[in-house]
Design a protein around this motif. Structure first.
Motif, short mmCIF file in Angstrom:
data_model
loop_
_atom_site.label_atom_id
_atom_site.label_comp_id
_atom_site.label_asym_id
_atom_site.label_seq_id
_atom_site.Cartn_x
_atom_site.Cartn_y
_atom_site.Cartn_z
N LEU A 1 0.82 -1.21 0.00
CA LEU A 1 0.00 0.00 0.00
C LEU A 1 0.85 1.26 0.00
O LEU A 1 0.47 2.29 -0.58
CB LEU A 1 -0.94 -0.01 1.22
N LYS A 2 2.03 1.15 0.63
CA LYS A 2 2.88 2.34 0.76
C LYS A 2 3.83 2.51 -0.41
O LYS A 2 4.65 3.42 -0.42
CB LYS A 2 3.68 2.26 2.05
N ASP B 1 -3.56 11.03 -0.77
CA ASP B 1 -2.22 11.44 -0.35
C ASP B 1 -1.49 10.24 0.25
O ASP B 1 -2.07 9.52 1.09
CB ASP B 1 -2.29 12.56 0.68
N PRO B 2 -0.26 10.00 -0.11
CA PRO B 2 0.51 8.87 0.47
C PRO B 2 0.61 8.95 1.98
O PRO B 2 0.71 7.92 2.65
CB PRO B 2 1.88 9.01 -0.19
N GLU B 3 0.54 10.19 2.54
CA GLU B 3 0.67 10.33 4.00
C GLU B 3 -0.45 9.61 4.73
O GLU B 3 -0.29 9.16 5.88
CB GLU B 3 0.67 11.80 4.41
N SER B 4 -1.61 9.47 4.09
CA SER B 4 -2.74 8.84 4.78
C SER B 4 -2.63 7.31 4.79
O SER B 4 -3.35 6.64 5.53
CB SER B 4 -4.06 9.25 4.10
N LEU C 1 -10.48 10.26 6.78
CA LEU C 1 -9.07 10.42 6.45
C LEU C 1 -8.70 11.90 6.31
O LEU C 1 -7.65 12.35 6.77
CB LEU C 1 -8.74 9.69 5.15
N LYS C 2 -9.58 12.62 5.67
CA LYS C 2 -9.46 14.07 5.53
C LYS C 2 -10.83 14.56 5.06
O LYS C 2 -11.67 13.75 4.66
CB LYS C 2 -8.35 14.46 4.56
N PRO C 3 -11.10 15.86 5.09
CA PRO C 3 -12.42 16.34 4.69
C PRO C 3 -12.83 15.82 3.31
O PRO C 3 -12.11 15.98 2.32
CB PRO C 3 -12.24 17.87 4.68
N GLY C 4 -13.97 15.15 3.27
CA GLY C 4 -14.48 14.61 2.02
C GLY C 4 -13.91 13.27 1.62
O GLY C 4 -14.32 12.70 0.60
#
Length: 916
Positions: free
Chosen positions: A16-17, A42-45, A76-79
């Motif tokens: 996944l990363k 985003d890869p950070e998530s 994970l983040k907005p939306g």
């Protein structure tokens, strides 16, 4: 579309990363995913997501708790959301294709990443969760050796099939769970009002199937979009052992994920999920007990109780409606909340619900609205932006328009807050005409009733100006200030008064500005030009308002000058005093020097010399003097336009009025250099001559009187001031009565007229005092008594009274008798008086006779008769007349004995002796 990935025991798996690269290791991992995942996230998530996928729920095949399935929904983040279904597999007995056996404890998670539609609870039991339908062996690609997992397709944002409905949730709540659900909703509403790092988590103690229903019951209290921002996990284990690590994670300033706290770093705490379920039989949660300082609260699904006590705000109607699941809460959550820019749960929800019920609920009619409540509720909704549902907007607009008339006055006192809201709604709905009509109708009424509506008009206009609704104001004014309407307003101006006129003018000029019309264009429109000019006439009654309006026009000198002339011309025909007042105010507003202003007026081509003279005269009166600039402006105007028959009379009269006596010589020269008509020059001469002092005490240079004589001679006239001055000098240097009589001749022949207060002047007192030395000369008395003409019906009597009093007051001792006899003789003898006819002289004598008779009462004293009888130089007729007067005086004065003595004394003289 939603991206999906599957996490389970498998071989091989995709990293996944690392963009889904195949890793040929055996064990738990991401079997596969939708390739679009790497383009959209985003890869950070992925660190965070990988960590959550690796956490198993509390089921166990070999323990009393047994196997069960669970769901986890994370933001994970907005939306962008991660929604996973965890499926617990029983121990697989079928060997793998390579002959290896399976280990127990295998589970799999199918995770959907993106933004779902609808309520998350409606995905419980959806057939979209289909990854578990494959066998465990399907996730082991043992042959061929280089086999790789296929990428997974994206799936629809809408769930296919579901087991949760609002009706099922409502039935669940009605089974004794209302208060608990209400408390849970109250808890979340308040927690979402806090910063994320301060929020507590709601733990639900119940089976996973019931936790799903608890979550559904809570979600239906909100809009689906709000519900999508409430994270949850239907089952979590080990809460009694690792509460913080199970419920919270941490990030640094860059957003890097930390699964546990690190006190050496400045980290921010976040809850994994706001609602977390745990199984009542989970041994790893037995020791879990909420404390006041705990970062969680508990809803016990078994006892249907909560571990916290809500405050009194839980009694708000919103919370009660939320657990009734009726039409009100459904409309609120399905239509109202989605129309607002609300994505997360907010503590304002109860207030928004109040606003919904007050403004948008058809059961609450607009005719019950109160202004302050209406504004408050609309503000509650507008704090989250515009309502994006035009059906609701249209309903709100219709309701508000139906009652706006009764709220209009209060709205004006509050800067038209409600009208501004309705205007924005009308713009969105393309219904601007509805608002324009309301405002125009109100203004129209005021404008057609100006005499009684000035206050209302001013308040409405002031509110409109400050409302920032420029487009509305522009549309309304264009409708109200056409030529037809302006003509109607013009007819009302006189009755309307300055206040209403001032407002009307301001509105008119605002209309010109908003249409980008230059003031010069107004001159081409007779209706507009006439309206402005007539408005200025009315504003003449209010100097301050007029000055302000003139300042608005003065920026365009052509319009300003033309209007000044038009108004002055109108006022001159109506009231010359108003015209003078007009010019005075105009000069103050213009700001330029008088010479330049007059030059500009002359260049207009619409002005005549009369108006220029009027302007300069008014200016002179205002400053109290005639300076060189005024004279220069007048002279240039005459040179430019020529002089009329009366040109100069008004100007020089005012100059004479405001001048000092020593300015006479300057005025004379100015007049004579101006070359005006003979009649005009005579008029000015008389004005100056009447203004000049003639008393010697004025200390005026005698040269002036000589110049006045010379001027008078050239005009065929005589100077009153010069004659009076010379007469006083002659009396002062008297040698005989005949000299004084001769000096008086020119005054008599000129028929000099004096003021009504002449006898009170020092001049008169000074002359009489000196004439007293000739008190026994009857001709002198009669000459002085005939000397002046005066105005007023009683002038001759008053003049004679003052003269006789002054003469007798200055008599001393025995001279009283001589003066009385000379005055009596002046009333009877015939003298020729220059410039007077015999009838005029006789009239003066008769008046003097009357005055003398009235005056003897005051001057009578004992022995006076004897003195009179000894004056042998007078005729017997004069003595007899004087005797009769004294007899009358004795009777009026009540002196006893005098009448008898008088009869005895005069009896022998006139043949009527009285016996003793």
């Amino acid at each position: 579309m939603l991206n999906q990935l599957v996490y389970t025991r498998c071989f091989p798996h995709r990293d996944l990363k690392n963009q889904g690269q195949v890793v040929r290791n055996e064990g738990f991992g991401v079997f596969s995913m939708s390739p679009e995942l790497f383009d959209q996230q985003d890869p950070e998530s992925f660190d965070y997501l990988q960590a959550r996928l690796a956490i198993k729920n509390g089921s166990n095949e070999t323990s009393p708790i047994g196997l069960f399935h669970s769901y986890e929904y994370m933001v994970l983040k907005p939306g962008v959301y991660a929604f996973s279904f965890e499926y617990e597999r029983p121990h697989c007995k079928t060997p793998r294709p390579n002959g290896k056996t399976h280990r127990s404890g295998t589970y799999m998670k199918q995770c959907l990443v993106g933004e779902i539609e609808g309520y998350p609870c409606e995905w419980f039991g959806s057939t979209t969760w289909d990854a578990h339908l494959k066998s465990e062996n399907d996730y082991y690609l043992d042959a061929p050796p280089d086999a790789v997992p296929d990428y997974l397709p994206q799936v629809s944002e809408k769930p296919v099939g579901r087991k949760i409905t609002m009706e099922k949730a409502a039935a669940f709540v009605r089974d004794g769970r209302k208060e608990a659900v209400k408390a849970a909703i109250w808890f979340l509403v308040h927690e979402y009002g806090k910063p994320e790092e301060e929020r507590k988590v709601l733990l639900v103690k119940d089976t996973p199937e019931n936790v799903e229903l608890w979550i559904a019951a809570i979600e239906y209290a909100f809009s689906s979009k709000m519900a999508r921002n409430i994270s949850f996990n239907t089952n979590c284990s080990k809460l009694g052992m690792q509460t913080d690590n199970s419920l919270f994670y941490y990030t640094d300033a860059s957003g890097k994920f930390y699964p546990v706290a690190n006190r050496s770093l400045a980290l921010k705490r976040h809850p994994y999920c706001m609602i977390v379920g745990y199984h009542p039989k989970d041994n790893y949660c037995v020791s879990l007990k909420p404390m006041p300082a705990s970062n969680f609260v508990v809803l016990d699904g078994i006892s249907k109780q909560v571990s916290f006590t809500p405050d009194s705000s839980i009694s708000h109607p919103y919370y009660q409606a939320a657990v009734e699941y009726g039409e009100d809460i459904q409309d609120f959550c399905s239509y109202v909340l989605p129309s607002l820019s609300l994505t997360e749960v907010t503590p304002s929800l109860p207030q928004i619900y109040d606003a919904f019920q007050y403004l948008l609920d058809s059961n609450h009619k607009a005719d019950t609205w109160k202004y302050s409540s209406t504004i408050a509720h609309i503000n509650t909704l507008s704090q989250f932006g515009e309502i994006n549902n035009d059906v609701l907007n249209g309903y709100l607009l219709d309701q508000a328009l139906s009652v706006y008339t009764k709220m209009a006055d209060e709205d004006e006192q509050n800067n038209l807050l409600l009208l501004q809201i309705l205007w924005k709604l009308s713009l969105r709905l393309h219904r601007e005409k509805d608002i324009i009509g309301i405002v125009a109708d109100k203004l129209q009424y005021c404008l057609t009733h100006l005499s009684t509506s000035a206050f209302q008009l001013g308040r409405t206009w002031t509110a409109l100006k400050s409302s920032s609704m420029d487009s509305l104001v522009a549309a309304v004014l264009d409708d109200l200030f056409n030529d037809t309407e302006l003509s109607i307003y013009t007819k009302q101006l006189e009755a309307a008064g300055p206040e209403a006129t001032d407002i009307l003018l301001e509105m008119f000029f605002h209309t010109l500005r908003q249409n980008k019309m230059d003031l010069s264009a107004m001159m081409q429109n007779s209706t507009q030009y006439s309206f402005v000019c007539r408005s200025m006439v009315v504003l003449l009654k209010d100097k301050k308002r007029l000055h302000n309006q003139l300042a608005n026009i003065s920026s365009n000198s052509q319009v300003f000058n033309s209007m000044c002339i038009s108004v002055a011309d109108f006022l001159t025909k109506r009231n010359i005093c108003d015209a003078a007042k007009w010019w005075d105010i105009v000069m103050a507003a213009n700001g330029s020097d008088v010479v330049s202003f007059c030059r500009d007026l002359c260049r207009c081509g619409k002005v005549d010399i009369q108006l220029i003279e009027q302007l300069l005269t008014s200016r002179m009166a205002s400053i109290g003097r005639c300076d060189g600039a005024l004279y220069q402006a007048f002279r240039e105007a005459i040179q430019e336009m020529g002089a009329g028959r009366d040109t100069g009379v008004q100007f020089y009269r005012k100059w004479i009025e405001v001048s000092q006596p020593e300015d006479a010589e300057l005025i004379q020269k100015a007049v004579r250099n101006m070359r005006m008509s003979k009649d005009t020059e005579k008029t000015i001469f008389l004005a100056l001559d009447s203004k000049l002092p003639y008393d010697k005490s004025s200390r005026l240079n005698p040269k002036i009187y000589g110049e006045m004589d010379a001027w008078a001679k050239g005009l065929g006239m005589s100077s009153r001031s010069s004659m009076l001055y010379r007469f006083q000098r002659a009396v002062e240097h008297k040698r005989s009565a005949s000299d004084i009589i001769a000096a008086a001749a020119e005054i008599l022949e000129a028929c000099v007229v004096v003021d009504s207060n002449f006898c009170q002047q020092d001049y008169f007192q000074d002359i009489v005092e000196k004439l007293a030395d000739f008190g026994d000369d009857s001709e002198l008395h009669l000459t002085v008594l005939c000397l002046f003409e005066g105005s007023g019906q009683n002038f001759r009597y008053n003049y004679a009274d003052c003269y006789l009093s002054a003469v007798l007051d200055h008599s001393k001792g025995r001279r009283l008798a001589e003066n009385l006899m000379s005055l009596c003789e002046a009333t009877t003898c015939k003298f020729t008086i220059p410039g007077r006819t015999s009838s005029q002289v006789k009239e003066v004598q008769d008046t003097t006779d009357d005055v003398l008779r009235d005056m003897l009462v005051h001057f009578y004293k004992p022995g006076l008769i004897d003195q009179v009888l000894r004056l042998n130089q007078y005729d017997d007729a004069v003595k007899r007349k004087m005797a009769g007067m004294l007899e009358e005086a004795e009777k009026k004065g009540g002196k006893q004995g005098f009448a008898g003595r008088l009869t005895n004394k005069l009896g022998g003289l006139f043949g009527k002796r009285r016996d003793d």
